[in-house]
Design a protein around this motif. Structure first.
Motif, PDB file in Angstrom:
ATOM      1  N   LEU A 143       0.809  -1.210   0.000  1.00 45.01           N
ATOM      2  CA  LEU A 143       0.000   0.000   0.000  1.00 45.01           C
ATOM      3  C   LEU A 143       0.852   1.274   0.000  1.00 45.01           C
ATOM      4  CD1 LEU A 143      -2.761  -1.513   2.241  1.00 45.01           C
ATOM      5  CD2 LEU A 143      -3.050  -0.790  -0.147  1.00 45.01           C
ATOM      6  N   GLY A 144       2.120   1.103  -0.368  1.00 41.89           N
ATOM      7  CA  GLY A 144       2.927   2.274  -0.702  1.00 41.89           C
ATOM      8  C   GLY A 144       3.494   3.075   0.447  1.00 41.89           C
ATOM      9  N   HIS A 208     -11.677   8.094   8.515  1.00 42.66           N
ATOM     10  CA  HIS A 208     -12.211   8.759   7.334  1.00 42.66           C
ATOM     11  C   HIS A 208     -12.602  10.209   7.604  1.00 42.66           C
ATOM     12  CE1 HIS A 208     -15.576   7.107   9.556  1.00 42.66           C
ATOM     13  NE2 HIS A 208     -16.403   7.895   8.905  1.00 42.66           N
ATOM     14  N   VAL A 260      -5.837  -1.392   6.417  1.00 40.45           N
ATOM     15  CA  VAL A 260      -6.900  -0.385   6.290  1.00 40.45           C
ATOM     16  C   VAL A 260      -6.326   1.017   6.539  1.00 40.45           C
ATOM     17  CG1 VAL A 260      -9.001   0.507   7.387  1.00 40.45           C
ATOM     18  CG2 VAL A 260      -8.836  -1.922   6.796  1.00 40.45           C
ATOM     19  N   TYR A 263      -4.056   2.073   3.645  1.00 44.45           N
ATOM     20  CA  TYR A 263      -4.869   2.442   2.490  1.00 44.45           C
ATOM     21  C   TYR A 263      -5.489   3.822   2.711  1.00 44.45           C
ATOM     22  CZ  TYR A 263      -8.591   2.747  -0.914  1.00 44.45           C
ATOM     23  OH  TYR A 263      -9.411   3.201  -1.910  1.00 44.45           O
ATOM     24  N   ALA A 264      -6.052   4.022   3.891  1.00 38.09           N
ATOM     25  CA  ALA A 264      -6.783   5.263   4.159  1.00 38.09           C
ATOM     26  C   ALA A 264      -5.867   6.492   4.064  1.00 38.09           C
ATOM     27  CB  ALA A 264      -7.450   5.193   5.527  1.00 38.09           C
ATOM     28  N   TYR A 267      -4.678   6.542   0.119  1.00 37.15           N
ATOM     29  CA  TYR A 267      -5.607   6.631  -1.006  1.00 37.15           C
ATOM     30  C   TYR A 267      -7.005   7.090  -0.615  1.00 37.15           C
ATOM     31  CZ  TYR A 267      -2.062   3.644  -3.132  1.00 37.15           C
ATOM     32  OH  TYR A 267      -0.894   3.132  -3.598  1.00 37.15           O
ATOM     33  N   GLY A 268      -7.325   7.014   0.668  1.00 31.12           N
ATOM     34  CA  GLY A 268      -8.703   7.193   1.110  1.00 31.12           C
ATOM     35  C   GLY A 268      -9.289   8.547   0.767  1.00 31.12           C
ATOM     36  N   HIS A 269      -8.445   9.552   0.661  1.00 36.01           N
ATOM     37  CA  HIS A 269      -8.970  10.888   0.408  1.00 36.01           C
ATOM     38  C   HIS A 269      -8.592  11.375  -0.983  1.00 36.01           C
ATOM     39  CE1 HIS A 269      -9.308  10.536   4.673  1.00 36.01           C
ATOM     40  NE2 HIS A 269      -9.895  11.694   4.787  1.00 36.01           N
ATOM     41  N   ALA A 271      -9.591  10.649  -4.151  1.00 39.31           N
ATOM     42  CA  ALA A 271     -10.359  10.721  -5.398  1.00 39.31           C
ATOM     43  C   ALA A 271     -11.252  11.947  -5.524  1.00 39.31           C
ATOM     44  CB  ALA A 271     -11.197   9.463  -5.537  1.00 39.31           C
ATOM     45  N   HIS A 272     -11.875  12.362  -4.436  1.00 34.16           N
ATOM     46  CA  HIS A 272     -12.941  13.333  -4.640  1.00 34.16           C
ATOM     47  C   HIS A 272     -12.763  14.568  -3.769  1.00 34.16           C
ATOM     48  CE1 HIS A 272     -14.850  10.351  -7.075  1.00 34.16           C
ATOM     49  NE2 HIS A 272     -14.540   9.489  -6.147  1.00 34.16           N
TER      50      HIS A 272
END
Lengths: 272, 272
Positions: A143-144, A208, A260, A263-264, A267-269, A271-272
């Motif tokens: 997950l980078g 989140h 989790v 990832y969060a 990447y979690g924030h 896209a939008h």
């Protein structure tokens, strides 16, 4: 090509690196002290070599000689060949994957060096279970995460079980020890990273709902399965963060929780 | 209060539910056929009862009689007490947690009923490993999935190992079997859910780039560790989705992958 050396005597001193592999307590002390670790199976051995770990020696059963021919050819160290029975006598278990390599450890990098260029790091406190260390490294690499920093009482990421569970991912994420603990967390903050402590505590911010500013450059800090982070680690964090929980469940296992969280923050924030 | 019954003979037929617990193949057939499953340890037994599973009987060692007194008092079925040695003789292993309950299964709900009110469900194809089933259920419950749907060849979520790994979360998320497979996926689509197939395939959309419309109501479909989803399951999906991967790692274990996907569809796009 390195000539292969056939071994017929299980007491042959050239196999000293490979003895008593099932004695966890012994190997846990011996391997760091002697500067070696074990890579088991074709995939893991190739990954360790690609990651630049020097080969001390390799021990193959006949069946694996062909598969590993190119590795053997390029090897700096000796390549020993033996029967599966002899390998079992020496190591103490049946080596299914038929190929073992004794690798040379590299000096661990300085945490400050790793932190200088890092956007996202993982920090582990007292994760002293090899399976969990392996699972967390696999998630961190996948997950980078840019680096993993370990409190002094974490288990060895290069122990055979850790490497196996991580599918070799322990070779691809740089890691360092963070000491003294928890004072050295200051180094992380001085490098400009926000320290996010993962905890099930009610007052923690759900993952989140973290403010984007916290995620620009951050360190996700996790404790051991069960006890979680210590009071002093929680106190040293910039923010307490929790994974939202439903259906009356109180936790995930630490490997899943780490994935989790990684990832969060990664990447979690996005896209939008 | 149900009177406790002391058992002195390991062949006592009243303990028939508890025999040969270590014979996975036997128990895998016997338990669904006889409509029972095993709950092991105080926490799991309490959770099973809270979830409304009827108790057939309970088997306690003396040490656990006090701890379980309230459960025994409220029990509909008989409560047997025996020595740890006798329990080990009957079950085939040393029961560390000193308390076993034989629970009655409930009829599985109809998938269409579960889907009617669901916003997010998990669909599992051929996950036939009890540990993985347990881990996935734990993640599904923790991260707020409304239901789990299983292809006919998935392992039993109520098998002792699944229940243990899930920490009882198999009781708190409703689940159903989806058959015939994969044709019954139509039911999911007809219920208005977008079917998202998790796959490492390059052409899949990264999880964090899914269009929000896909996430309004969706089903996250996962295959077994290793092979992943079959061609026919992939073909039946609305969209192929992948977890973004770094550092040359090709996958996460299925429990961690499931948790990341459940988090992402549930919370990943919520904040900003």
């Amino acid at each position: 090509m390195t000539a292969t050396v056939r071994i017929e005597d299980p007491a042959d001193p050239r196999l000293a690196d490979y003895t008593d592999l099932t004695d966890v307590e012994l190997r846990r002390r011996r391997e760091p002290a002697e500067g070696l670790f074990m890579a088991e199976g074709e995939k893991v051995i190739r990954r360790a070599l690609e990651a630049g770990y020097p080969l001390r020696s390799m021990l193959l059963t006949d069946r694996w000689l062909d598969v590993m021919a190119d590795v053997a050819e390029a090897a700096d160290g000796p390549v020993y060949v033996a029967s599966p029975e002899l390998v079992e006598q020496v190591t103490g278990y049946h080596v299914h994957r038929g190929a073992l390599a004794s690798m040379q450890r590299k000096p661990l990098p300085d945490p400050a060096g790793l932190l200088a260029g890092a956007r996202r790091v993982a920090i582990l406190e007292a994760v002293n279970d090899h399976t969990n260390i392996g699972a967390i490294f696999r998630g961190a690499a996948a997950l980078g995460m840019d680096a993993v920093l370990l409190s002094p009482d974490c288990a060895d990421p290069l122990y055979r079980r850790s490497v196996k569970v991580a599918m070799g991912a322990v070779f691809s994420v740089p890691y360092a020890r963070l000491a003294p603990w928890p004072r050295a967390l200051e180094t992380v903050r001085e490098a400009g990273l926000t320290v996010l402590a993962m905890t099930p505590a009610e007052e923690a911010v759900p993952l989140h709902e973290l403010p984007p500013a916290d995620l620009e450059r951050c360190a996700v800090m996790l404790g051991a399965e069960g006890p979680g982070l210590t009071r002093k680690a929680l106190d040293a964090a910039d923010r307490l963060v929790r994974i939202p929980m439903s259906h009356g469940v109180d936790s995930l296992n630490v490997g899943a929780a780490a994935a989790v969280a990684f990832y969060a923050v990664g990447y979690g924030h996005a896209a939008h």
